[in-house]
Design a protein around this motif. Structure first.
Motif, mmCIF file in Angstrom:
data_model
loop_
_atom_site.group_PDB
_atom_site.id
_atom_site.type_symbol
_atom_site.label_atom_id
_atom_site.label_comp_id
_atom_site.label_asym_id
_atom_site.label_seq_id
_atom_site.Cartn_x
_atom_site.Cartn_y
_atom_site.Cartn_z
ATOM 1 N N CYS A 137 25.259 49.031 67.618
ATOM 2 C CA CYS A 137 25.067 48.106 68.737
ATOM 3 C C CYS A 137 23.619 47.620 68.736
ATOM 4 O O CYS A 137 22.698 48.441 68.713
ATOM 5 C CB CYS A 137 25.395 48.777 70.067
ATOM 6 S SG CYS A 137 27.086 49.368 70.216
ATOM 7 N N ILE A 138 23.420 46.323 68.768
ATOM 8 C CA ILE A 138 22.076 45.739 68.738
ATOM 9 C C ILE A 138 21.598 45.604 70.182
ATOM 10 O O ILE A 138 22.095 44.769 70.937
ATOM 11 C CB ILE A 138 22.080 44.385 68.023
ATOM 12 C CG1 ILE A 138 22.570 44.551 66.574
ATOM 13 C CG2 ILE A 138 20.692 43.748 68.056
ATOM 14 C CD1 ILE A 138 22.760 43.253 65.840
ATOM 15 N N THR A 139 20.611 46.431 70.570
ATOM 16 C CA THR A 139 20.070 46.409 71.934
ATOM 17 C C THR A 139 18.657 45.845 72.009
ATOM 18 O O THR A 139 18.165 45.612 73.108
ATOM 19 C CB THR A 139 20.079 47.836 72.512
ATOM 20 O OG1 THR A 139 19.303 48.692 71.658
ATOM 21 C CG2 THR A 139 21.503 48.376 72.609
ATOM 22 N N ALA A 140 17.996 45.645 70.888
ATOM 23 C CA ALA A 140 16.645 45.064 70.874
ATOM 24 C C ALA A 140 16.424 44.381 69.532
ATOM 25 O O ALA A 140 17.116 44.659 68.539
ATOM 26 C CB ALA A 140 15.582 46.126 71.126
ATOM 27 N N LEU A 141 15.403 43.476 69.491
ATOM 28 C CA LEU A 141 15.210 42.649 68.297
ATOM 29 C C LEU A 141 13.752 42.239 68.225
ATOM 30 O O LEU A 141 13.169 41.806 69.220
ATOM 31 C CB LEU A 141 16.129 41.415 68.392
ATOM 32 C CG LEU A 141 16.395 40.613 67.126
ATOM 33 C CD1 LEU A 141 17.202 41.427 66.146
ATOM 34 C CD2 LEU A 141 17.170 39.351 67.480
ATOM 35 N N ASP A 142 13.131 42.380 67.028
ATOM 36 C CA ASP A 142 11.764 41.918 66.778
ATOM 37 C C ASP A 142 11.799 40.929 65.625
ATOM 38 O O ASP A 142 12.341 41.228 64.556
ATOM 39 C CB ASP A 142 10.840 43.086 66.414
ATOM 40 C CG ASP A 142 10.746 44.108 67.537
ATOM 41 O OD1 ASP A 142 11.153 43.771 68.659
ATOM 42 O OD2 ASP A 142 10.277 45.229 67.276
ATOM 43 N N ILE A 143 11.223 39.743 65.828
ATOM 44 C CA ILE A 143 11.247 38.677 64.812
ATOM 45 C C ILE A 143 9.821 38.226 64.557
ATOM 46 O O ILE A 143 9.084 37.877 65.493
ATOM 47 C CB ILE A 143 12.110 37.489 65.265
ATOM 48 C CG1 ILE A 143 13.571 37.929 65.459
ATOM 49 C CG2 ILE A 143 12.036 36.352 64.259
ATOM 50 C CD1 ILE A 143 14.467 36.837 65.986
ATOM 51 N N GLY A 144 9.409 38.214 63.262
ATOM 52 C CA GLY A 144 8.141 37.633 62.862
ATOM 53 C C GLY A 144 8.395 36.301 62.174
ATOM 54 O O GLY A 144 8.997 36.244 61.103
ATOM 55 N N THR A 156 14.101 42.333 74.305
ATOM 56 C CA THR A 156 14.618 43.588 74.843
ATOM 57 C C THR A 156 16.011 43.376 75.428
ATOM 58 O O THR A 156 16.605 42.310 75.262
ATOM 59 C CB THR A 156 13.656 44.136 75.909
ATOM 60 O OG1 THR A 156 13.538 43.158 76.964
ATOM 61 C CG2 THR A 156 12.285 44.406 75.312
ATOM 62 N N LYS A 157 16.497 44.377 76.131
ATOM 63 C CA LYS A 157 17.832 44.288 76.729
ATOM 64 C C LYS A 157 17.936 43.139 77.723
ATOM 65 O O LYS A 157 18.980 42.514 77.863
ATOM 66 C CB LYS A 157 18.163 45.604 77.462
ATOM 67 C CG LYS A 157 18.910 46.614 76.626
ATOM 68 C CD LYS A 157 19.329 47.768 77.515
ATOM 69 C CE LYS A 157 20.169 48.756 76.715
ATOM 70 N NZ LYS A 157 20.619 49.873 77.573
ATOM 71 N N ARG A 158 16.852 42.863 78.429
ATOM 72 C CA ARG A 158 16.893 41.811 79.449
ATOM 73 C C ARG A 158 17.088 40.433 78.846
ATOM 74 O O ARG A 158 17.736 39.568 79.443
ATOM 75 C CB ARG A 158 15.594 41.828 80.259
ATOM 76 C CG ARG A 158 15.401 43.109 81.051
ATOM 77 C CD ARG A 158 14.102 43.068 81.825
ATOM 78 N NE ARG A 158 13.898 44.303 82.584
ATOM 79 C CZ ARG A 158 12.836 44.554 83.331
ATOM 80 N NH1 ARG A 158 11.857 43.644 83.407
ATOM 81 N NH2 ARG A 158 12.715 45.691 83.991
ATOM 82 N N GLU A 159 16.522 40.185 77.668
ATOM 83 C CA GLU A 159 16.647 38.870 77.043
ATOM 84 C C GLU A 159 17.986 38.680 76.334
ATOM 85 O O GLU A 159 18.385 37.539 76.058
ATOM 86 C CB GLU A 159 15.509 38.637 76.036
ATOM 87 C CG GLU A 159 14.157 38.347 76.658
ATOM 88 C CD GLU A 159 13.465 39.597 77.128
ATOM 89 O OE1 GLU A 159 13.887 40.684 76.698
ATOM 90 O OE2 GLU A 159 12.512 39.504 77.933
ATOM 91 N N LEU A 160 18.693 39.765 76.003
ATOM 92 C CA LEU A 160 19.960 39.668 75.268
ATOM 93 C C LEU A 160 21.126 39.542 76.231
ATOM 94 O O LEU A 160 21.038 39.892 77.408
ATOM 95 C CB LEU A 160 20.152 40.906 74.371
ATOM 96 C CG LEU A 160 19.086 41.127 73.293
ATOM 97 C CD1 LEU A 160 19.411 42.366 72.487
ATOM 98 C CD2 LEU A 160 18.981 39.923 72.360
#
Length: 494
Positions: free
Chosen positions: A53-60, A107-111
């Motif tokens: 389950c994808i609960t957070a994400l970091d993108i450069g 974070t969870k809030r943005e997803l």
């Protein structure tokens, strides 16, 4: 916890020095870029080591205007569910070469909360940059995260040690509790229904027998006993004696009249002593009622006019008919000749249907260049050349474009959105009217401003009643400039 990327399934474009496999290693100096300049879009599909389950994400980001991340499951590999859609650079910044190495943490809030519980097997990353075709674009890194709940198996709660179940007992705690509860309650009697019914029956029969055996005396009625003994004065008083005697005599007289023999036959009576009327008496009563009604109607009629009054009234009516001055005077002036107001003139009112048709024909009209003069809009989810075409049509109708809208200073009334759950969609939901691009195209082609709810992206807004009326454009749209008529002298010098 970081989700590991197992391998690269497919890649639409990659540079030999900067392949897509660099994103698997997460080195600081490695990145993924397209093969050569001129491309506007590129995507990479990764395989995860295990469903997560994808609960957070970091993108450069590396010089990409828009980054879209979608994912799919093993049961439906072709159904790509959107995870994030973020705009790192605007069209103007990329066109002018104002690139920035940005890192965005989600974070969870943005997803989307609906996608947090789905376990995905594949991840598709799409990078778009159509403003500056001379630059290579891609990603510096991407990190997927998930939450893991670890059960340590501890049997300690603070300073207390939890009671361990017996080794031989394989039953669940609920089953053990149920057995203990039944053992405790079996010794107690909880159902008293049968005992209560038997007691009620016994007590009811005993009470009934006692009442039957008792000798009840009749209730005393002192007033009735006095009347039967002839002591009416004590009951009614001395003053009412005369009225009582009169009533008794009138009753006796009526009885004697009723008991008279009619046509040699005795009067028929009911078992209770009431007289049964004969058919002849019924007819006589009906005739009497008719006569009374006729007399009443004659008395209620108005008194007929005398011969003099009738003659004067007829002469006045004839005088008014022959008077020509009444016809020329207005309705509110008394005629000098006959001394009365003239008859009112009949005014023929127009039909309601004609009024409705006239109202429908007279619709609001505006210049075509001012149809959208009170509209400030922004775009989300569209790529050039479609994005520029939508913006051009809206600007020609008088709208104002806002590149980076917000809910405080740069307010936009309409958000032209390609699909749901984009960053601008989540930001402006409840603050702006969110519609699809067909709203701009239909208004431009038909030269009419239609109500926005017909093109709402959310079904809840679409099902509500329309609060706006259609506005017609009174002139044709401005003519498009011809390429061959443009002045190219300034370009020839360079």
């Amino acid at each position: 916890m970081i989700i590991k990327l197992e391998k690269v399934i497919s890649c639409s474009s990659e540079h030999p020095s900067y392949p897509a496999s660099n994103l698997l290693q997460r080195h600081s100096n490695s990145s993924w870029r397209v093969a050569k300049p001129g491309k506007m879009q590129a995507n990479v599909i990764f395989q995860l080591t295990e469903p997560s389950c994808i609960t957070a994400l970091d993108i450069g980001n590396y010089r990409s205007c828009l980054v879209i991340v979608t994912a799919s499951t093993s049961s439906e590999p072709d159904n790509w569910i959107p995870i994030i859609n973020h705009q790192f650079l605007t069209h103007d910044e990329a066109a002018n070469g104002k690139f920035k190495d940005q890192v965005q943490i989600f974070t969870k809030r943005e997803l989307n909360p609906e996608t947090l519980k789905i376990k995905f097997d594949r991840v598709n990353v799409t990078c778009i940059q159509s403003a500056n075709l001379k630059e290579l674009f891609g990603l510096s890194f991407i990190v997927l995260k998930t939450e893991v709940v670890i059960d340590l198996g501890l049997d300690v709660f603070g300073r207390f040690k939890l009671k361990q179940p017996e080794e031989d007992n394989n039953k669940s705690p609920a089953a053990n509790f149920k057995e203990k509860y039944l053992k405790m309650t079996n010794n107690k009697k909880t159902d008293y229904k049968d005992e209560l019914l038997s007691k009620i029956k016994d007590s009811g029969m005993n009470n009934f027998i006692k009442r039957q055996e008792e000798d009840k005396e009749p209730k005393k009625r002192p007033l009735l006993e006095k009347l039967e003994a002839g002591k009416a004065e004590e009951v009614y008083g001395i003053q009412n004696k005369e009225s009582q005697n009169n009533s008794i005599s009138s009753l006796n007289n009526s009885k004697l009249k009723d008991e008279k023999v009619t046509d040699g036959k005795p009067v028929a009576r009911t078992p209770f002593g009431d007289i049964i009327p004969s058919p002849s008496s019924k007819t006589t009563k009906k005739n009497a009622e008719k006569n009374e009604s006729q007399v009443h109607s004659t008395n209620s009629r108005k008194r007929s006019l005398s011969s003099e009054d009738s003659s004067t009234k007829a002469s006045v009516h004839k005088k008014k008919q022959d008077c020509l001055e009444c016809q020329n005077e207005s309705e509110y002036k008394v005629c000098k000749n006959c001394g009365k107001l003239p008859e009112p003139k009949i005014i023929i009112k127009p039909e309601r249907a004609a009024k409705k048709q006239a109202v429908e024909r007279q619709k609001a009209k505006k210049l075509f260049t001012k149809l959208f003069e009170d509209v400030s809009f922004s775009l989300s989810g569209y790529v050039n050349p479609q994005r520029d075409e939508i913006r051009r049509k809206a600007l020609e109708m008088g709208a104002r474009y806002i590149a980076d809208p917000n809910t405080t200073n740069k307010k936009c009334t309409h958000l032209i959105c390609a699909f749901k759950n984009t960053p601008k969609y989540q930001q402006l939901k409840g603050h702006s009217k969110i519609v699809s691009h067909t709203f701009i195209e239909d208004c431009y082609n038909e030269k009419t401003r239609f109500p926005w709810r017909r093109y709402a992206l959310d079904n809840k807004d679409k099902n509500k009643p329309e609060s706006e009326d259609e506005i017609l454009g009174s002139s044709s749209p401005p003519r498009k400039p011809n390429v061959f008529e443009e002045d190219t002298d300034s370009d020839s010098n360079y």
